[in-house]
Structure formats: structure tokens, C-alpha cells
Write a protein that holds these residues in place. Structure first.
Motif, PDB file in Angstrom:
ATOM      1  N   GLU A  26       0.824  -1.206   0.000  1.00  0.00           N
ATOM      2  CA  GLU A  26       0.000   0.000   0.000  1.00  0.00           C
ATOM      3  C   GLU A  26       0.859   1.257   0.000  1.00  0.00           C
ATOM      4  OE1 GLU A  26      -2.295  -0.270   3.527  1.00  0.00           O
ATOM      5  OE2 GLU A  26      -3.635  -1.810   2.743  1.00  0.00           O
ATOM      6  N   GLY A  27       1.891   1.281   0.841  1.00  0.00           N
ATOM      7  CA  GLY A  27       2.756   2.453   0.944  1.00  0.00           C
ATOM      8  C   GLY A  27       3.685   2.621  -0.232  1.00  0.00           C
ATOM      9  N   THR A  33      -2.755   6.297   0.090  1.00  0.00           N
ATOM     10  CA  THR A  33      -2.923   5.740   1.435  1.00  0.00           C
ATOM     11  C   THR A  33      -2.189   6.588   2.471  1.00  0.00           C
ATOM     12  OG1 THR A  33      -1.047   4.229   1.158  1.00  0.00           O
ATOM     13  CG2 THR A  33      -3.241   3.385   0.590  1.00  0.00           C
ATOM     14  N   VAL A  34      -1.008   7.062   2.097  1.00  0.00           N
ATOM     15  CA  VAL A  34      -0.239   7.931   2.988  1.00  0.00           C
ATOM     16  C   VAL A  34      -0.883   9.315   3.028  1.00  0.00           C
ATOM     17  CG1 VAL A  34       2.032   8.938   3.430  1.00  0.00           C
ATOM     18  CG2 VAL A  34       1.855   6.609   2.542  1.00  0.00           C
ATOM     19  N   ARG A  35      -1.324   9.799   1.878  1.00  0.00           N
ATOM     20  CA  ARG A  35      -1.979  11.116   1.794  1.00  0.00           C
ATOM     21  C   ARG A  35      -3.224  11.146   2.677  1.00  0.00           C
ATOM     22  NH1 ARG A  35      -1.685  15.159  -2.095  1.00  0.00           N
ATOM     23  NH2 ARG A  35       0.492  14.644  -1.777  1.00  0.00           N
ATOM     24  N   ILE A  44       3.243  11.601  11.312  1.00  0.00           N
ATOM     25  CA  ILE A  44       4.132  10.505  10.910  1.00  0.00           C
ATOM     26  C   ILE A  44       3.278   9.338  10.442  1.00  0.00           C
ATOM     27  CG2 ILE A  44       4.296   9.638  13.291  1.00  0.00           C
ATOM     28  CD1 ILE A  44       7.220   8.786  12.591  1.00  0.00           C
ATOM     29  N   VAL A  45       3.768   8.660   9.428  1.00  0.00           N
ATOM     30  CA  VAL A  45       3.118   7.439   8.960  1.00  0.00           C
ATOM     31  C   VAL A  45       4.123   6.305   9.104  1.00  0.00           C
ATOM     32  CG1 VAL A  45       2.176   6.223   6.958  1.00  0.00           C
ATOM     33  CG2 VAL A  45       1.479   8.573   7.428  1.00  0.00           C
ATOM     34  N   PHE A  75       8.109   9.807   7.656  1.00  0.00           N
ATOM     35  CA  PHE A  75       7.732   8.505   7.105  1.00  0.00           C
ATOM     36  C   PHE A  75       8.707   7.475   7.661  1.00  0.00           C
ATOM     37  CE2 PHE A  75       7.535   5.223   3.740  1.00  0.00           C
ATOM     38  CZ  PHE A  75       6.158   5.054   3.663  1.00  0.00           C
ATOM     39  N   ALA A  76       8.183   6.524   8.425  1.00  0.00           N
ATOM     40  CA  ALA A  76       9.019   5.502   9.067  1.00  0.00           C
ATOM     41  C   ALA A  76       8.704   4.149   8.443  1.00  0.00           C
ATOM     42  CB  ALA A  76       8.750   5.462  10.567  1.00  0.00           C
ATOM     43  N   SER A  77       9.599   3.690   7.584  1.00  0.00           N
ATOM     44  CA  SER A  77       9.427   2.414   6.901  1.00  0.00           C
ATOM     45  C   SER A  77      10.250   1.364   7.638  1.00  0.00           C
ATOM     46  CB  SER A  77       9.893   2.541   5.445  1.00  0.00           C
ATOM     47  OG  SER A  77       9.538   1.404   4.707  1.00  0.00           O
TER      48      SER A  77
END
Length: 133
Positions: A26-27, A33-35, A44-45, A75-77
Motif C-alpha cells: 500500500e505504501g 494511502t499515505v496522503r 508521521i506514517v 515517514f518511518a518504513s
């Protein structure tokens, strides 16, 4: 049956900091989805992912930069420490700067301090007038 993003997503809040969660594909492939989370106030996402060996690892680094800068958020992946892992755990600032990054194929605990106020969500806010919140 149509499932809207509204039904599938949530924004959470802890100690006054709003955050969203998008999972793996999704990301990477669906920036909306992030928007969605950014428009609703997420600073933060978090993006748990499971990405191993890939043909173009730069895509993932650039996608993280895009998700943070196009929304003005952190953004933390977060990835597993896989063998042949090419996409590693990273924290990006609202300006797209990589603040901290894990080493490939290594288990690490990363910590960093963020300033939620720096997440201005400037570009995401353009959509607010067109949405019913």
C-alpha cells in the motif's frame, strides 16, 4: 462491494501526536494511502514492510522520499532483517532527509527523536477543502 479507503484506514493519536499506518505494498504503490493519513492530521506514517531482494532497490529509497515530501510528514518504513535485503528500515523527515537507516541484513533497534510540529502537511492540506472530514 466497494470498500473505500475511509473504511479501511484510521488515524491514531498518542500524547497529542497523530499517526497513520500503511502496510507494505500500500505504501510503496498507492501514495493516496499515505496522503489519506496526512490530510487527517498525521505527523508521521509508519510503514511495516516485508521486502527482500528486489531488482531495483533505489525505487524503495525514492518511494520513501516521495511519501515524506509529497505530504510534508515523517515517514518511518520498517522492514525485517532478511537475507539479501535491499530495502532497510528508515526514518525520513518531512523534507525527505533520511534521519536514520538500518544496515542491510542486520537486526538493529533504531531510535530517533522527531519534532511533530515540523510535519506541516503543506501539500496534503491542499486537499482539505475538497474532502468531508
Amino acid at each position: 462491494m466497494v470498500i473505500s479507503l475511509e473504511m479501511a484506514a484510521s488515524v491514531f493519536e498518542i500524547n497529542g501526536v497523530k499517526f497513520g499506518i500503511v502496510i507494505c505494498h500500500e505504501g510503496w504503490r498507492y501514495p493516496e494511502t499515505v496522503r489519506w493519513a496526512a490530510v487527517r492530521g498525521a505527523s508521521i506514517v509508519f510503514h511495516p514492510q516485508f521486502t527482500g531482494e528486489v531488482p531495483d532497490p533505489k525505487f524503495y529509497d525514492y518511494a520513501m522520499i516521495a511519501r515524506s515530501t509529497e505530504n510534508g510528514i515523517y515517514f518511518a518504513s520498517v522492514n525485517y532483517a532478511l537475507e539479501n535485503q535491499k530495502s532497510t528500515t528508515s526514518l525520513l523527515s518531512p523534507k525527505g532527509e533520511c534521519l536514520i537507516k538500518a544496515k542491510a541484513e542486520k537486526q538493529e533497534l533504531l531510535t530517533d527523536t522527531i519534532e511533530p510540529g515540523e510535519a506541516n502537511r503543506l501539500l496534503a492540506q491542499r486537499l482539505l477543502s475538497n474532502l468531508l472530514l
